[in-house]
Design an enzyme around this catalytic site. Structure first.
Site, mmCIF file in Angstrom:
data_model
loop_
_atom_site.group_PDB
_atom_site.id
_atom_site.type_symbol
_atom_site.label_atom_id
_atom_site.label_comp_id
_atom_site.label_asym_id
_atom_site.label_seq_id
_atom_site.Cartn_x
_atom_site.Cartn_y
_atom_site.Cartn_z
ATOM 1 N N LYS A 101 0.706 -1.276 -0.141
ATOM 2 C CA LYS A 101 -0.006 -0.163 -0.332
ATOM 3 C C LYS A 101 0.846 1.224 0.201
ATOM 4 C CE LYS A 101 -4.388 -1.844 1.507
ATOM 5 N NZ LYS A 101 -5.410 -1.933 2.269
ATOM 6 N N LYS B 88 -11.173 -14.213 -7.058
ATOM 7 C CA LYS B 88 -11.889 -14.357 -6.188
ATOM 8 C C LYS B 88 -12.945 -13.110 -6.370
ATOM 9 C CE LYS B 88 -10.270 -12.053 -2.150
ATOM 10 N NZ LYS B 88 -9.909 -12.243 -0.610
ATOM 11 N N LYS C 95 -14.452 -7.572 -2.479
ATOM 12 C CA LYS C 95 -15.363 -6.450 -1.961
ATOM 13 C C LYS C 95 -15.226 -5.022 -2.743
ATOM 14 C CE LYS C 95 -13.817 -5.434 2.620
ATOM 15 N NZ LYS C 95 -14.423 -5.091 3.901
#
Ligand code: TRP
Length: 328
Positions: free
Chosen positions: A113, A194, A197
Site C-alpha cells: 500500500k 475471487k 469486495k
C-alpha cells in the site's frame, strides 16, 4: 472455552463472497459451545485512508445490521464498534512503543500500500499494531482471518511475547485461524479471480445490498464456457463450477445433487435456477436487514457488547500501565 475475536473493516461492499467466506463460517461457529465470540467493526482501521465521514457512519451501522440479518445471534456473539472503546487505542500506543519500525515496515500489506509514494498516513504503518491491540486487550485465543491478515496476527504474537518477556506475563499469545480453503466464490465475470469486495467491475460481484433484478441480471450474465454441459470441474469449467458452488450454498443442496438435476438442461435453465435461489436467499436477508435498520435493536445490541468490551479493556489497560510504570 476459547475466546474467538473477529474484526470487520467497514470499507467497500459486503458481497456474496464475504457471506460465504466469512459470515457463514462465523454463524456455524456461534453454535459451538467451545467458543465465545467477539465480533467488532474496525472503524479506526478504516481511517488509514480518507473516508467520507457521513458514509463511514452509515456503513458501520449497515454492516452490523447486515451481519445480524445474515444470522449472527447477538445472544451468542458480543458485537461492538472499535472506536467506542477508548482503551483499545490507548493500549495500542503502548504496544507501538514495543514494536520495531523494521518489523512493522516488513508487513506485506504495508509494503504494497505504500509502494511508490511517501504521502501515505503513518496509520498505514501502525495499522497492524492497532490490530494487535484489538486482539491482545481481550486475551483472544483464536483469530479467524483470511490468509492476507495472517502476518498481522503473527506480529501480534511477537509483540505479546516481547512485552511479556520485558515486563512479565501480561498478554495471552493468540493464534491465527486461517480460513480453510473451502468454498471460495469467484468473480462472475472473471471466474479465475475471487469475488472481492472492492472489485472494479460490479457485474462480476453480487452485493448483499443488490436488488433482486440486479442479482438475476448478474447471474444470467456470468461468464461460462460454451460446451453447455453442467458439471463441476474447477480447472476447465471455472464459471459453471462457481455457479454450482453458489447454488449449493444458497440451497444447502450438494453439488452432486445439482449436477444430476441440471446435467441435461443446458446453461439457460441452470442459470435461471441459480439466479432464482440466490435472489430469494438474499431477498430474505434484506427483509430482515430493513427491519433491523429501522429499529432500536442494533443500538441496544452494540451498547451491550460495548459494556463487555470496555470491562475487559479497562482491566487490561490498568495492568499494562502498572507493568510499564504509568500507574499512580
Ligand atoms: N485488518 C482486518 C482486515 O482488513 C480487520 C481487523 C482489524 C481485524 N482488527 C482485527 C481482524 C483484529 C481480526 C482481528 O480484514
Amino acid at each position: 472455552m476459547k475466546r474467538v475475536l473477529t474484526g470487520l473493516k467497514p470499507t467497500g461492499n459486503l458481497t456474496l463472497g464475504n457471506y460465504i467466506g466469512a459470515i457463514k463460517p462465523l454463524i456455524d461457529m456461534q453454535n459451538n459451545e467451545d467458543y465465545e465470540i467477539l465480533l467488532f467493526v474496525a472503524d479506526l482501521h478504516a481511517l488509514t485512508i480518507y473516508q467520507d465521514p457521513t458514509l463511514l457512519k452509515e456503513r458501520v451501522k449497515k454492516f452490523v445490521a447486515m451481519y445480524l440479518a445474515c444470522g449472527v445471534d447477538p445472544n451468542k456473539v458480543t458485537m461492538y464498534i472499535q472506536s467506542k472503546n477508548p482503551y483499545i487505542a490507548a493500549i495500542s500506543w503502548i504496544l507501538e512503543c514495543n514494536t520495531y519500525y523494521g518489523e512493522a515496515s516488513r508487513m506485506i500489506q504495508f509494503k504494497e500500500k505504500s509502494k511508490g509514494s511517501s504521502n501515505f498516513s503513518i496509520g498505514l504503518l501502525t495499522y497492524p499494531v492497532l490490530m494487535a491491540s484489538d486482539i491482545l486487550y481481550c486475551d483472544a485465543d483464536l483469530v479467524p482471518v483470511g490468509i492476507d491478515q495472517k502476518q498481522h496476527v503473527e506480529l501480534a504474537r511477537d509483540i505479546a511475547d516481547r512485552f511479556n518477556s520485558k515486563y512479565g506475563m501480561t498478554f495471552k499469545v493468540p493464534e491465527a485461524l486461517v480460513t480453510k480453503v473451502g468454498t471460495k466464490i469467484k468473480d462472475l465475470k472473471h471466474p479465475e479471480k475471487k469475488m472481492s469486495k472492492s472489485e472494479e467491475n460490479p457485474n462480476g460481484v453480487i452485493s448483499l445490498f443488490d436488488s433482486e433484478e440486479s442479482i438475476i441480471k448478474k447471474i444470467k450474465g456470468a461468464t461460462t464456457d460454451s460446451d453447455n454441459l453442467v458439471y463441476f470441474d474447477e480447472e476447465n469449467k471455472p464459471g459453471i463450477s462457481n455457479l454450482l458452488n453458489i447454488a449449493s450454498v444458497m440451497t444447502s443442496r450438494t453439488i452432486n445433487d445439482l449436477e444430476s438435476e441440471f446435467k441435461n438442461s443446458g446453461y439457460g435453465t441452470f442459470k435461471n435456477y441459480v439466479a432464482m435461489v440466490t435472489a430469494k436467499k438474499i431477498g430474505e436477508i434484506q427483509s430482515r436487514y430493513n427491519e433491523l435498520l429501522n429499529s432500536k435493536e442494533v443500538d441496544e445490541i452494540l451498547n451491550k457488547g460495548l459494556d463487555v468490551s470496555i470491562n475487559l479493556a479497562k482491566e487490561k489497560y490498568e495492568l499494562v500501565k502498572e507493568k510499564v510504570g504509568l500507574s499512580d
